[in-house]
Enzyme design. Structure first.
Site, mmCIF file in Angstrom:
data_model
loop_
_atom_site.group_PDB
_atom_site.id
_atom_site.type_symbol
_atom_site.label_atom_id
_atom_site.label_comp_id
_atom_site.label_asym_id
_atom_site.label_seq_id
_atom_site.Cartn_x
_atom_site.Cartn_y
_atom_site.Cartn_z
ATOM 1 N N HIS A 115 -34.572 23.324 53.610
ATOM 2 C CA HIS A 115 -35.215 22.081 54.103
ATOM 3 C C HIS A 115 -34.162 20.984 54.257
ATOM 4 C CE1 HIS A 115 -39.288 23.622 53.206
ATOM 5 N NE2 HIS A 115 -38.826 23.985 52.021
ATOM 6 N N SER A 127 -37.423 29.128 51.590
ATOM 7 C CA SER A 127 -37.333 27.944 50.718
ATOM 8 C C SER A 127 -36.849 28.312 49.300
ATOM 9 C CB SER A 127 -38.686 27.226 50.717
ATOM 10 O OG SER A 127 -38.594 25.999 50.086
#
Lengths: 258, 258
Positions: free
Chosen positions: A182, A145
């Protein structure tokens, strides 16, 4: 005949050296740390076991502090996950000399959270150049991330809220393009008027030239030397300035992308 | 009795002056420009007719460029909407001297788009202080989305992608707290592991003290002098450091919030 045999042996030896050269970049850039319904890093642990196979202890960079948890709390979480594959974890915040700790690390893992917070802290502690050097010298790196966002040229395609003002949006540039972790497909039935992810990335390309790879949750990039490969079960979505977005199949070679 | 009548007249006269005082702040801070299925500014036009009733022409700030459209294209869009209530629109990009154009404006409207782009351009053109002064002196102001974000103390609770690096995250501070426009409630059935809006704002409060008002689409703040009132049909969600988030009813007086 004896001369020819010797020649073959020399070639084999050269190939062996190349694969295990300490100076070869070895990076995993993962969209997320956790899949829905799964535990922290669970889906990627077998890959990490191979990735960090020469490491007894890895250095964890907890600066992104998801949900504002402390460096200690976050490091504890990483420790628990890596214990399952027999690897110790030390938090970077435990060291006084940050660049030295990075230079001496056997492996590096930067966890997710807030990219603005992470980048601010990386600049403040002079970690940026130290990580670039270490990775260039072959220290295996894992990002998830926010920790993946910083592998790109800039953090300008993060999804995070700008809760702190960093000295720069420039990041590690370990790969010659940007990451959108994401990555989320537009929801066709949404009545919300906020921009979709695709709209945002297209807006980015009105002002910036580098490609952006939208990595869906469960996908990651494997970087070995100059070779960049899409891994995981899903496709990724590639955005390039002035071109239609395209789907990239898992296993695809992205080495030429820039 | 004659003396008493005179006294009443004087009081009325004072009230009249207060309401129409040129120096009274008069601001609308709207979550969005457009409701799902509606046209640009349609839902709020009756309110804008009253808000800009003393203006023949308003100054449009097109710097946020939604989807990267040009300043001209964006100004045309605003022009079409305001034509319906008999108000002309000039784009700020049409003027050479930006601070002077702002100081001379009868009314100001900053449209939505990308907050990073908007704030960068506002600093570059020395518009920030000029807008602060104009609004303090009673020039009516309208912001939608990014144009509302900048009314708060900082742009650190924007939802936008950081596609450009602004000189600062500090914004106009026309109200003593921050705005989160297009506020979105968590989706209980989502399998996406990215943070919810609430998580992001709570993260903001780990590092910042000012309250954050999550304005749902269709809500706006009306600022008249020091009085701040929530308008529109929906509730808003208020986040304060160290406190549980709470729902605010439409019509609520938010003047004391800081």
């Amino acid at each position: 005949m004896i001369g020819r045999k010797n020649k073959v042996l020399i070639i084999c030896n050269f190939t062996f050296s190349y694969n295990y050269n300490k100076r070869m970049k070895k990076i995993i850039i993962a969209s997320t740390s956790t899949l829905h319904g799964g535990k922290y890093l669970e889906y990627i642990l077998p890959t990490l076991k191979e990735h960090f196979k020469n490491c007894k202890t890895i250095l964890f960079i907890p600066y992104a502090r998801p949900g504002g948890i402390t460096h200690d709390e976050y490091t504890e979480k990483a420790k628990e996950a890596f214990a399952q594959i027999g690897i110790n974890v030390k938090g970077l915040h435990e060291y006084e000399n940050v660049p030295k700790a990075i230079a001496n690390a056997e492996g590096i893992f930067t966890g997710g959270g807030n990219t603005f917070l992470l980048v601010t802290q990386l600049y403040k502690t002079n970690a940026i150049v130290a990580i670039q050097e270490a990775v260039k010298n072959g220290t295996p790196y894992l990002g998830t991330s926010a920790g993946s966002n910083i592998c790109g040229l800039t953090m300008e395609t993060t999804n995070d809220m700008p809760i702190i003002y960093p000295p720069s949006f420039k990041t590690l540039g370990l790969i010659p393009f940007n990451i959108n972790p994401h990555y989320l497909d537009p929801m066709p039935d949404s009545k919300h008027m906020g921009e979709t992810r695709e709209t945002r990335i297209k807006e980015f390309h009105k002002f910036n030239t580098q490609p952006v790879l939208g990595l869906r949750e469960g996908s990651w990039l494997e970087v070995l030397g100059d070779k960049i490969t899409l891994r995981g079960e899903l496709q990724a979505r590639l955005f390039r300035q002035g071109k239609e977005a395209e789907e990239i199949k898992t296993g695809a070679d992205l080495s030429g992308l820039k």
